[in-house]
Design a protein around this motif. Structure first.
Motif, PDB file in Angstrom:
ATOM      1  N   SER A  24       0.829  -1.206   0.000  1.00 11.95           N
ATOM      2  CA  SER A  24       0.000   0.000   0.000  1.00 11.95           C
ATOM      3  C   SER A  24       0.865   1.258   0.000  1.00 11.95           C
ATOM      4  O   SER A  24       0.565   2.235  -0.698  1.00 11.95           O
ATOM      5  N   LEU A  25       1.938   1.241   0.774  1.00  9.20           N
ATOM      6  CA  LEU A  25       2.839   2.395   0.819  1.00  9.20           C
ATOM      7  C   LEU A  25       3.487   2.638  -0.535  1.00  9.20           C
ATOM      8  O   LEU A  25       3.570   3.782  -1.004  1.00  9.20           O
ATOM      9  N   ILE A  26       3.923   1.589  -1.191  1.00 14.23           N
ATOM     10  CA  ILE A  26       4.539   1.727  -2.517  1.00 14.23           C
ATOM     11  C   ILE A  26       3.530   2.253  -3.521  1.00 14.23           C
ATOM     12  O   ILE A  26       3.835   3.128  -4.336  1.00 14.23           O
ATOM     13  N   LEU A  27       2.309   1.757  -3.460  1.00 11.55           N
ATOM     14  CA  LEU A  27       1.268   2.211  -4.375  1.00 11.55           C
ATOM     15  C   LEU A  27       0.941   3.694  -4.165  1.00 11.55           C
ATOM     16  O   LEU A  27       0.824   4.459  -5.131  1.00 11.55           O
ATOM     17  N   LEU A  29       2.961   5.986  -2.894  1.00 10.10           N
ATOM     18  CA  LEU A  29       4.101   6.769  -3.364  1.00 10.10           C
ATOM     19  C   LEU A  29       4.134   6.870  -4.885  1.00 10.10           C
ATOM     20  O   LEU A  29       4.469   7.929  -5.431  1.00 10.10           O
ATOM     21  N   LEU A  30       3.778   5.809  -5.582  1.00 14.80           N
ATOM     22  CA  LEU A  30       3.739   5.848  -7.043  1.00 14.80           C
ATOM     23  C   LEU A  30       2.663   6.804  -7.550  1.00 14.80           C
ATOM     24  O   LEU A  30       2.883   7.550  -8.508  1.00 14.80           O
ATOM     25  N   VAL A  31       1.515   6.808  -6.905  1.00 15.82           N
ATOM     26  CA  VAL A  31       0.440   7.719  -7.310  1.00 15.82           C
ATOM     27  C   VAL A  31       0.857   9.167  -7.075  1.00 15.82           C
ATOM     28  O   VAL A  31       0.654  10.034  -7.933  1.00 15.82           O
ATOM     29  N   VAL A  32       1.455   9.447  -5.926  1.00 15.58           N
ATOM     30  CA  VAL A  32       1.908  10.817  -5.635  1.00 15.58           C
ATOM     31  C   VAL A  32       2.986  11.238  -6.625  1.00 15.58           C
ATOM     32  O   VAL A  32       2.961  12.364  -7.148  1.00 15.58           O
ATOM     33  N   PHE A  33       3.927  10.369  -6.926  1.00 21.11           N
ATOM     34  CA  PHE A  33       4.991  10.677  -7.876  1.00 21.11           C
ATOM     35  C   PHE A  33       4.421  10.945  -9.265  1.00 21.11           C
ATOM     36  O   PHE A  33       4.832  11.892  -9.944  1.00 21.11           O
ATOM     37  N   ALA A  34       3.439  10.149  -9.690  1.00 21.31           N
ATOM     38  CA  ALA A  34       2.815  10.359 -11.001  1.00 21.31           C
ATOM     39  C   ALA A  34       2.065  11.679 -11.044  1.00 21.31           C
ATOM     40  O   ALA A  34       2.113  12.411 -12.049  1.00 21.31           O
ATOM     41  N   LEU A  35       1.383  12.037  -9.966  1.00 18.02           N
ATOM     42  CA  LEU A  35       0.665  13.318  -9.939  1.00 18.02           C
ATOM     43  C   LEU A  35       1.617  14.504  -9.955  1.00 18.02           C
ATOM     44  O   LEU A  35       1.353  15.521 -10.601  1.00 18.02           O
ATOM     45  N   VAL A  36       2.735  14.382  -9.260  1.00 21.09           N
ATOM     46  CA  VAL A  36       3.724  15.470  -9.267  1.00 21.09           C
ATOM     47  C   VAL A  36       4.309  15.636 -10.659  1.00 21.09           C
ATOM     48  O   VAL A  36       4.450  16.752 -11.167  1.00 21.09           O
ATOM     49  N   LEU A  37       4.660  14.533 -11.308  1.00 22.10           N
ATOM     50  CA  LEU A  37       5.205  14.624 -12.662  1.00 22.10           C
ATOM     51  C   LEU A  37       4.183  15.180 -13.642  1.00 22.10           C
ATOM     52  O   LEU A  37       4.518  15.972 -14.518  1.00 22.10           O
TER      53      LEU A  37
END
Length: 79
Positions: A24-27, A29-37
């Motif tokens: 869940s933590l990895i998921l 973080l991936l969503v936040v990283f994709a939104l920032v990009l």
């Protein structure tokens, strides 16, 4: 008589809960990283360098932010 000993289900084991928490933590973080990009690419998409400036006055106001040029043009010097 044998006592009925049932094992705990796998979803109550410590290793399963740990795997789910890390997944869940990895998921997240991936969503936040994709939104920032996505936000960064949208921000820089509006500032493309291919825009041409046709008027000399527009280039002066764009170079110095517009505020300084407006202030200097409206000031009257008494000599």
């Amino acid at each position: 008589a044998l006592p009925a000993q049932t094992e705990a289900p796998f979803y109550e084991e410590w290793w399963f809960l740990l795997v789910m928490a890390l997944s869940s933590l990895i998921l997240i973080l991936l969503v936040v990283f994709a939104l920032v990009l996505h936000g960064q690419s949208k921000k820089y998409k509006n500032c493309s360098t291919g825009k041409t400036i046709s008027n000399v006055e527009e280039s002066v106001t764009l170079d110095n932010g517009g505020f300084t040029a407006l202030e200097l043009n409206s000031r009257h010097l008494n000599i």
